[in-house]
Structure formats: structure tokens, C-alpha cells
Write a protein that holds these residues in place. Structure first.
Motif, PDB file in Angstrom:
ATOM      1  N   VAL A  69      -1.098  -8.432   4.215  1.00 54.21           N
ATOM      2  CA  VAL A  69      -0.363  -7.312   3.645  1.00 54.21           C
ATOM      3  C   VAL A  69       0.390  -7.814   2.426  1.00 54.21           C
ATOM      4  CG1 VAL A  69       1.359  -5.526   4.060  1.00 54.21           C
ATOM      5  CG2 VAL A  69      -0.159  -6.265   5.907  1.00 54.21           C
ATOM      6  N   ALA A  70       0.248  -7.138   1.316  1.00 51.74           N
ATOM      7  CA  ALA A  70       0.937  -7.536   0.091  1.00 51.74           C
ATOM      8  C   ALA A  70       2.421  -7.215   0.205  1.00 51.74           C
ATOM      9  CB  ALA A  70       0.336  -6.799  -1.106  1.00 51.74           C
ATOM     10  N   VAL A  71       3.279  -8.201  -0.047  1.00 52.79           N
ATOM     11  CA  VAL A  71       4.730  -8.043   0.048  1.00 52.79           C
ATOM     12  C   VAL A  71       5.313  -8.044  -1.359  1.00 52.79           C
ATOM     13  CG1 VAL A  71       6.860  -9.032   0.941  1.00 52.79           C
ATOM     14  CG2 VAL A  71       4.753  -9.206   2.268  1.00 52.79           C
ATOM     15  N   LYS A  72       6.172  -7.087  -1.626  1.00 50.23           N
ATOM     16  CA  LYS A  72       6.811  -7.000  -2.936  1.00 50.23           C
ATOM     17  C   LYS A  72       7.910  -8.049  -3.033  1.00 50.23           C
ATOM     18  CE  LYS A  72       9.308  -3.886  -6.011  1.00 50.23           C
ATOM     19  NZ  LYS A  72       9.922  -2.531  -6.158  1.00 50.23           N
ATOM     20  N   LYS A  73       7.832  -8.889  -4.021  1.00 50.42           N
ATOM     21  CA  LYS A  73       8.840  -9.928  -4.199  1.00 50.42           C
ATOM     22  C   LYS A  73      10.133  -9.319  -4.739  1.00 50.42           C
ATOM     23  CE  LYS A  73       5.543 -13.664  -5.041  1.00 50.42           C
ATOM     24  NZ  LYS A  73       5.123 -14.735  -5.974  1.00 50.42           N
TER      25      LYS A  73
END
Length: 465
Positions: A69-73
Motif C-alpha cells: 500500500v502506498a503511504v503518503k510521506k
């Protein structure tokens, strides 16, 4: 006849000769098989003497497929903003009825001791602009900001009110044990000054001026060398304007400051002077000019507060052009506060210079501890402590800056004040236990004999997210 006899011999076989039967090739044993498996099955199992002899699991050579899952930095500064956020209200808490709003006369009257008061919304906004609220305080548990009027509160406010009447500055140092409420008492003093239309300045953390994380620059023409902190001064000017806008807009300039900026008109006010600092390079000259204007006769009283006194009395983490360590008193903003605290800078209109020590984030400073102990003993009429003859780290500059101060020790609240405080917690829905004399005595004792922060830990930390 001979040929017939020969044929007969070939047909007749002796009985001792036998012919092996023909076997199909599929039924023949193959070379790939052996009898070792049969022998192993018949052998006894091995003896296990330790855990090393236990059979080990076969290591898997493949990985399970996982859904990535792509996590927003977080953005730059977002983590720090989340860590230092201040939440001053909680809609889940119950509103407490019958709490009186703060007014200027309430804090100076002795009959109001042991009473809970609420901060008006206008004062809350001003105090937020001055960064008077701390992240360690439990504002986020209650419906609106409030505080308890203590004995020390009435004593300090009475002295501040007397300084305005006498046109003299009150130089005060707040000290006490950890979590006793020194920063909260300073916040009460700032609220008192704002409600009386004083000009209030506040440095939230003295550590921010001396830990080397703030940009600094040499001020030309100063001897000994002094250093300005332009970006910090620019932020301080913005906070001063937000909190004191209504007062600064009423005060016209007494001197000509056209050398600082060309945006000032003839009828400019102190608010225009503060707003004229658009760039950081003009921040310190503008702040110095504002301080000069505020110390002129005919101005409103000034309240200048600083938290973390020990950090501005030590050798800072800055270096001069020769790479020598810079003492904190050689920083221009620190020097401005120290001169006011020592009485070198006079306040002709009255006011207060308040500094608070901190036990949460501090270091041991022998000079500061000695002079505060001497001042406190002199005020109480006790024997004055003498310097340690074997101590080599005494700093004469620290003694000169604190020798004219009044020391106010913030201790624990009494059981009666603690009961009022816990009744407010219970009315807000934060204290679930039955409130009686036994509960009050228990929380008061577990809280270090009335230390407010320790009482909050004992009573409210289970409700804190």
C-alpha cells in the motif's frame, strides 16, 4: 542309423539339467532402488539428548505475496507541527456550569483564592499567539481553558498591580519543583497584563535562543561582540503584533525611524513599526526600536516573560568569527531581557519582567542556584548560603543579572484547593471515582503533596489520548 541315433541324443536330456523360467523385463529390479530404506525402517529411532538433536523445520525459499500500500510521506515540518500542536478544547467533555470568566480585578483579591475561573475567548487567542500554552498541559481534556486561583497567583498579581501604580518594574523569578505550575503561573500573569491593555512580550523557550538551531549574525559596531538572531526576532515581532494589535495601533511613534524603513508615514503607530519589518535582516533593528518606544514615558506598562531561565545563563552553542564560544548574554535578544531583569533598563511606566525556571528541561547551573537560594533566604529571614569554595564554575554575569530579582516559589496546592480542582475534573466527566475526603487525601498524597502536574498524572492520565 548313425544319424538317427544322434538326433535321439539331442532330444533326450538328462534329468539333472534344468532350464530357468523366462521373466518379463518390467518385473526385474532396477538399479535406482536400494535396500537401505528397508534397513533404516527396521533400525531403532535415534536418541534425543538435547534440543540440538530435535528435527529442524525446513527453511522456506519463497516469499509470501503481500499487498503493498502506498503511504503518503509527511511534508517538511509536519511531524514537528503534530508533536507541538496545542488543543485547547474537547467537545466530548461536559460543560461545567457556574464557572466565572476571568476579569482584571479577580486575580488580585484574596477572597478569590481557591476558585476556578475560565479564560475568555479573546484572551485565549492572544495567549495562543504568544505561545503561552504548553504541550505538557492538559488543555485537551476539558471543554475550555481554565485555571485555579492559588495563593501564589494572588501574591504575584498583587505585586504586578503595585508595580504599575508605583511606575516601577517588578523583577521576578518563578521557581519550584517539577510540574508545580510555574509556566501556568506565568500564563496567568500574561492574561492579567493582556486584560489590562499592557504590552506583553513572551519568549516561550530560552533553549531556542542558545542551542545553536537559530540563525545568527554579528552586529556591527558592538564591543564586546553581540549577535542578532534575525529569523527568531522576525517571528517574535509577528507574535507581538498578533497579541497586542489593539494596543499598538493606539500608540503613535515618539521618534523618527525612517532609517529602518521608508514605509512609515508621519502619523505612524507602533503597529506600523512592527509591520514594517518584512525581511529578517530588519527584524532585530525593528525589535530594538520597538523596545525603545515602549520604554518611553507615557506608554502602557510592559510585561516581558521568558521560560527556561537556566538556558540563557550558560555558554551557548554559537561561535564567534575566531571560533570562540559565545556566552548567552552576548546574544542581543538575551541581553535585552537580561538588562531588563537586572534593572539596568528602567521601565518608567511600570510593568514586570518575569523569568521561570524549568525542571523538565534544564541543566544544573551553580551560579543560578546559589543566587536564587541567597535571594530566597534573604526574603524569608534565614541564614544566607555561602558560595562553595571548591566550586570553579561560578559566573559573575549570572549573579549581576539576578541579584535584584524577587524569588517566588511555586509549591503544591493545599487539600482545599486540590478538592476544588478535582471537583472541576469530576464535573467535566474526567474524574470517575467517587469524590470524598478519602479520595481527595489519596490523590493529594500520591501527587507529591499537592503538586498539580503529579495530581493530573494520578487522576487524569488514564483519560489522555
Amino acid at each position: 542309423m548313425a544319424s538317427s541315433a544322434t538326433s535321439l541324443r539331442t532330444l533326450v536330456r538328462p534329468s539333472s539339467i534344468s532350464v530357468a523360467p523366462r521373466i518379463h523385463p518390467i518385473l526385474l529390479p532396477r538399479a535406482s532402488f536400494s535396500t537401505s530404506a528397508f534397513l533404516a525402517a527396521a533400525a531403532p529411532p535415534p536418541t534425543i539428548k538435547s534440543r540440538r538433536d530435535l528435527p529442524k523445520k525446513t527453511k522456506r525459499t519463497f516469499k509470501k505475496k503481500t499487498n503493498v500500500v502506498a503511504v503518503k510521506k509527511p511534508q517538511p515540518g509536519e511531524r514537528k507541527a503534530f508533536r507541538k500542536r496545542i488543543q485547547l478544547s474537547n467537545n466530548s467533555a461536559l460543560p461545567v456550569q457556574g464557572i466565572e470568566d476571568l476579569n482584571p480585578e479577580l486575580l488580585t483579591k484574596a477572597e478569590n483564592k481557591g476558585k476556578m475561573v475560565a479564560l475568555p475567548d479573546r484572551v485565549v487567542d492572544q495567549l495562543r499567539a504568544l505561545e503561552a500554552f504548553k504541550t505538557t498541559q492538559t488543555w485537551n481534556l476539558f471543554r475550555r481553558p481554565h485555571f485555579l486561583v492559588r495563593d501564589e497567583t494572588v501574591e504575584l498579581m498583587s505585586k504586578i498591580a503595585g508595580s504599575a501604580e508605583k511606575k516601577e518594574a517588578l523583577n521576578c523569578v518563578l521557581t519550584g519543583s517539577k510540574l508545580s505550575g510555574k509556566s501556568l503561573t506565568m500564563m496567568q500573569a500574561m492574561a492579567y497584563g493582556l486584560m489590562n491593555e499592557w504590552v506583553v512580550l513572551h519568549i516561550p523557550e530560552g533553549q531556542d535562543l542558545t542551542n545553536g538551531n537559530t540563525e545568527y549574525s554579528y552586529i556591527e559596531g558592538t564591543e564586546p561582540m553581540q549577535f542578532a538572531q534575525p529569523i527568531y526576532c522576525l517571528k517574535l515581532l509577528q507574535n507581538i503584533y498578533k497579541a497586542n494589535k489593539a494596543v499598538l495601533e493606539k500608540l503613535p511613534l515618539a521618534q523618527d525611524w525612517s532609517r529602518l524603513t521608508t514605509h512609515l508615514k508621519k502619523d505612524a503607530t507602533l503597529a506600523d513599526l512592527v509591520l514594517s519589518a518584512k525581511e529578517s535582516e530588519y527584524a532585530w533593528p525593528t525589535l530594538s526600536a520597538l523596545w525603545t518606544e515602549l520604554t518611553q514615558p507615557g506608554r502602557p506598562p510592559v510585561l516581558f516573560a521568558l521560560d527556561g531561565l537556566a538556558h540563557i545563563n550558560k555558554i551557548s552553542d554559537y561561535r564567534d568569527p575566531s571560533f570562540n564560544q559565545v556566552h548567552a548574554h552576548e546574544l542581543a535578544l538575551v541581553r535585552l531581557f537580561v538588562d531588563a531583569l537586572s534593572g539596568k533598563t528602567k521601565l518608567p511606566n511600570g510593568g514586570a519582567i518575569i523569568a521561570a525556571t524549568s525542571d523538565n528541561n534544564t541543566h544544573y547551573h551553580p551560579s543560578q542556584e546559589l543566587v536564587l537560594a541567597q535571594l530566597e533566604a534573604g526574603q524569608a529571614g534565614r541564614e544566607i548560603p555561602k558560595p562553595d569554595p571548591y566550586e570553579r564554575k561560578y559566573d559573575e554575569r549570572v549573579y549581576e543579572s539576578l541579584k535584584n530579582s524577587h524569588v517566588l516559589r511555586i509549591g503544591g496546592v493545599s487539600k482545599e484547593e486540590g478538592r476544588v480542582l478535582m471537583e472541576y475534573w469530576g464535573a467535566s466527566g474526567m474524574l470517575r471515582s467517587v469524590l470524598n475526603s478519602r479520595t481527595v487525601a489519596e490523590k493529594w498524597a500520591l501527587g507529591g503533596h499537592g503538586i498539580v502536574g503529579e495530581m493530573e498524572r494520578v487522576s487524569l492520565m488514564t483519560m489522555r489520548m
